[in-house]
Design a protein around this motif. Structure first.
Motif, PDB file in Angstrom:
ATOM      1  N   MET A   1     -14.004   6.094  -6.691  1.00  0.00           N
ATOM      2  CA  MET A   1     -14.483   5.107  -5.747  1.00  0.00           C
ATOM      3  C   MET A   1     -14.189   3.725  -6.316  1.00  0.00           C
ATOM      4  SD  MET A   1     -18.192   4.052  -4.176  1.00  0.00           S
ATOM      5  CE  MET A   1     -18.914   5.614  -4.256  1.00  0.00           C
ATOM      6  N   GLY A   2     -13.754   2.811  -5.486  1.00  0.00           N
ATOM      7  CA  GLY A   2     -13.505   1.443  -5.924  1.00  0.00           C
ATOM      8  C   GLY A   2     -12.255   0.872  -5.295  1.00  0.00           C
ATOM      9  N   LEU A   3     -11.929  -0.334  -5.696  1.00  0.00           N
ATOM     10  CA  LEU A   3     -10.755  -1.012  -5.161  1.00  0.00           C
ATOM     11  C   LEU A   3      -9.484  -0.262  -5.540  1.00  0.00           C
ATOM     12  CD1 LEU A   3     -11.613  -4.724  -6.011  1.00  0.00           C
ATOM     13  CD2 LEU A   3     -11.981  -3.521  -3.857  1.00  0.00           C
ATOM     14  N   VAL A   4      -8.523  -0.245  -4.630  1.00  0.00           N
ATOM     15  CA  VAL A   4      -7.277   0.472  -4.857  1.00  0.00           C
ATOM     16  C   VAL A   4      -6.112  -0.506  -4.976  1.00  0.00           C
ATOM     17  CG1 VAL A   4      -5.698   2.182  -3.915  1.00  0.00           C
ATOM     18  CG2 VAL A   4      -8.153   2.477  -3.621  1.00  0.00           C
ATOM     19  N   GLN A   5      -6.004  -1.438  -4.041  1.00  0.00           N
ATOM     20  CA  GLN A   5      -4.964  -2.459  -4.090  1.00  0.00           C
ATOM     21  C   GLN A   5      -5.319  -3.551  -3.103  1.00  0.00           C
ATOM     22  OE1 GLN A   5      -1.526  -0.129  -2.701  1.00  0.00           O
ATOM     23  NE2 GLN A   5      -1.247  -1.641  -1.096  1.00  0.00           N
ATOM     24  N   LEU A   6      -4.651  -4.669  -3.225  1.00  0.00           N
ATOM     25  CA  LEU A   6      -4.831  -5.773  -2.287  1.00  0.00           C
ATOM     26  C   LEU A   6      -3.977  -5.487  -1.059  1.00  0.00           C
ATOM     27  CD1 LEU A   6      -5.985  -8.654  -1.833  1.00  0.00           C
ATOM     28  CD2 LEU A   6      -3.875  -9.507  -2.855  1.00  0.00           C
ATOM     29  N   ASP A   7      -4.552  -5.552   0.117  1.00  0.00           N
ATOM     30  CA  ASP A   7      -3.795  -5.311   1.343  1.00  0.00           C
ATOM     31  C   ASP A   7      -3.061  -6.572   1.798  1.00  0.00           C
ATOM     32  OD1 ASP A   7      -3.252  -3.455   3.731  1.00  0.00           O
ATOM     33  OD2 ASP A   7      -3.947  -5.317   4.655  1.00  0.00           O
ATOM     34  N   HIS A   8      -3.759  -7.707   1.852  1.00  0.00           N
ATOM     35  CA  HIS A   8      -3.137  -8.959   2.267  1.00  0.00           C
ATOM     36  C   HIS A   8      -3.983 -10.129   1.796  1.00  0.00           C
ATOM     37  CE1 HIS A   8      -6.063  -8.417   5.558  1.00  0.00           C
ATOM     38  NE2 HIS A   8      -6.029  -9.734   5.653  1.00  0.00           N
ATOM     39  N   ILE A   9      -3.380 -11.291   1.842  1.00  0.00           N
ATOM     40  CA  ILE A   9      -4.106 -12.533   1.588  1.00  0.00           C
ATOM     41  C   ILE A   9      -4.100 -13.318   2.890  1.00  0.00           C
ATOM     42  CG2 ILE A   9      -2.037 -13.716   0.707  1.00  0.00           C
ATOM     43  CD1 ILE A   9      -5.360 -14.422  -0.812  1.00  0.00           C
TER      44      ILE A   9
ATOM     45  N   LYS B   1       1.823  -9.398   1.656  1.00  0.00           N
ATOM     46  CA  LYS B   1       1.409  -9.664   3.034  1.00  0.00           C
ATOM     47  C   LYS B   1       0.580 -10.941   3.053  1.00  0.00           C
ATOM     48  CE  LYS B   1       1.063  -4.769   4.238  1.00  0.00           C
ATOM     49  NZ  LYS B   1       0.131  -3.719   4.714  1.00  0.00           N
ATOM     50  N   VAL B   2       1.036 -11.915   3.832  1.00  0.00           N
ATOM     51  CA  VAL B   2       0.329 -13.176   3.979  1.00  0.00           C
ATOM     52  C   VAL B   2      -0.002 -13.352   5.450  1.00  0.00           C
ATOM     53  CG1 VAL B   2       0.465 -15.681   3.731  1.00  0.00           C
ATOM     54  CG2 VAL B   2       1.565 -14.210   2.025  1.00  0.00           C
ATOM     55  N   HIS B   3      -1.271 -13.569   5.732  1.00  0.00           N
ATOM     56  CA  HIS B   3      -1.719 -13.841   7.097  1.00  0.00           C
ATOM     57  C   HIS B   3      -2.159 -15.300   7.160  1.00  0.00           C
ATOM     58  CE1 HIS B   3      -2.960  -9.346   7.783  1.00  0.00           C
ATOM     59  NE2 HIS B   3      -1.689  -9.495   7.483  1.00  0.00           N
ATOM     60  N   LEU B   4      -1.664 -16.033   8.134  1.00  0.00           N
ATOM     61  CA  LEU B   4      -2.132 -17.390   8.392  1.00  0.00           C
ATOM     62  C   LEU B   4      -3.037 -17.346   9.606  1.00  0.00           C
ATOM     63  CD1 LEU B   4       1.068 -19.612   7.985  1.00  0.00           C
ATOM     64  CD2 LEU B   4      -0.764 -19.224   6.335  1.00  0.00           C
ATOM     65  N   GLY B   5      -4.263 -17.767   9.420  1.00  0.00           N
ATOM     66  CA  GLY B   5      -5.228 -17.766  10.501  1.00  0.00           C
ATOM     67  C   GLY B   5      -5.649 -19.174  10.864  1.00  0.00           C
ATOM     68  N   VAL B   6      -5.829 -19.418  12.144  1.00  0.00           N
ATOM     69  CA  VAL B   6      -6.250 -20.727  12.626  1.00  0.00           C
ATOM     70  C   VAL B   6      -7.725 -20.927  12.314  1.00  0.00           C
ATOM     71  CG1 VAL B   6      -6.592 -22.149  14.696  1.00  0.00           C
ATOM     72  CG2 VAL B   6      -4.510 -20.761  14.443  1.00  0.00           C
ATOM     73  N   GLU B   7      -8.016 -22.076  11.706  1.00  0.00           N
ATOM     74  CA  GLU B   7      -9.397 -22.440  11.391  1.00  0.00           C
ATOM     75  C   GLU B   7      -9.710 -23.745  12.114  1.00  0.00           C
ATOM     76  OE1 GLU B   7     -12.155 -23.209   7.456  1.00  0.00           O
ATOM     77  OE2 GLU B   7     -10.287 -22.101   7.257  1.00  0.00           O
TER      78      GLU B   7
END
Length: 121
Positions: free
Chosen positions: A1-9, A54-60
């Motif tokens: 149980m625990g973190l496996v990998q980073l999916d995206h930033i 993976k990079v996600h740009l989100g509107v803030e």
């Protein structure tokens, strides 16, 4: 149980910044844009990928750039990348040395801090 990998930033951007994001993340950093799922498209923003990155740009709405918090990307050919960025008007800043790496910081078009690191040869 625990973190496996980073999916995206996810990084924030102001409304309407998609084209600037595409130019920086696709044309300059070499990521490819991928379609956002239909149910998330109305929010604006854009997603980019290359292999496991993976990079996600989100509107803030009340956008403020991340000046300290940042993603750090491993790169090959750091000096060539720094030159390409400089030709596009992006300034690279060197910081304190970090054992095992050559590294610089740049700002994306929205002022978010990005670290580019290359393993020492």
């Amino acid at each position: 149980m625990g973190l496996v990998q980073l999916d995206h930033i996810q990084l924030a951007m102001p409304k309407g910044g998609e084209e600037l994001g595409r130019r920086f993340y696709c044309e300059l950093l070499g990521l490819a844009e991928v379609e956002k799922p239909d149910n998330l498209r109305a929010r604006g923003g854009c997603w980019f990928e290359k292999d496991a990155i993976k990079v996600h740009l989100g509107v803030e709405v009340d956008f403020r750039p991340a000046r300290k918090a940042h993603p750090a990307f491993l790169v090959e050919g750091l000096e060539a990348l720094v030159t390409r960025l400089a030709q596009a008007g992006v300034t690279a800043k060197r910081d304190e040395p970090l054992a095992g790496y050559d590294r610089v910081y740049v700002d994306d078009p929205f002022g978010n801090r990005i670290e580019l690191m290359e393993l020492d040869k």
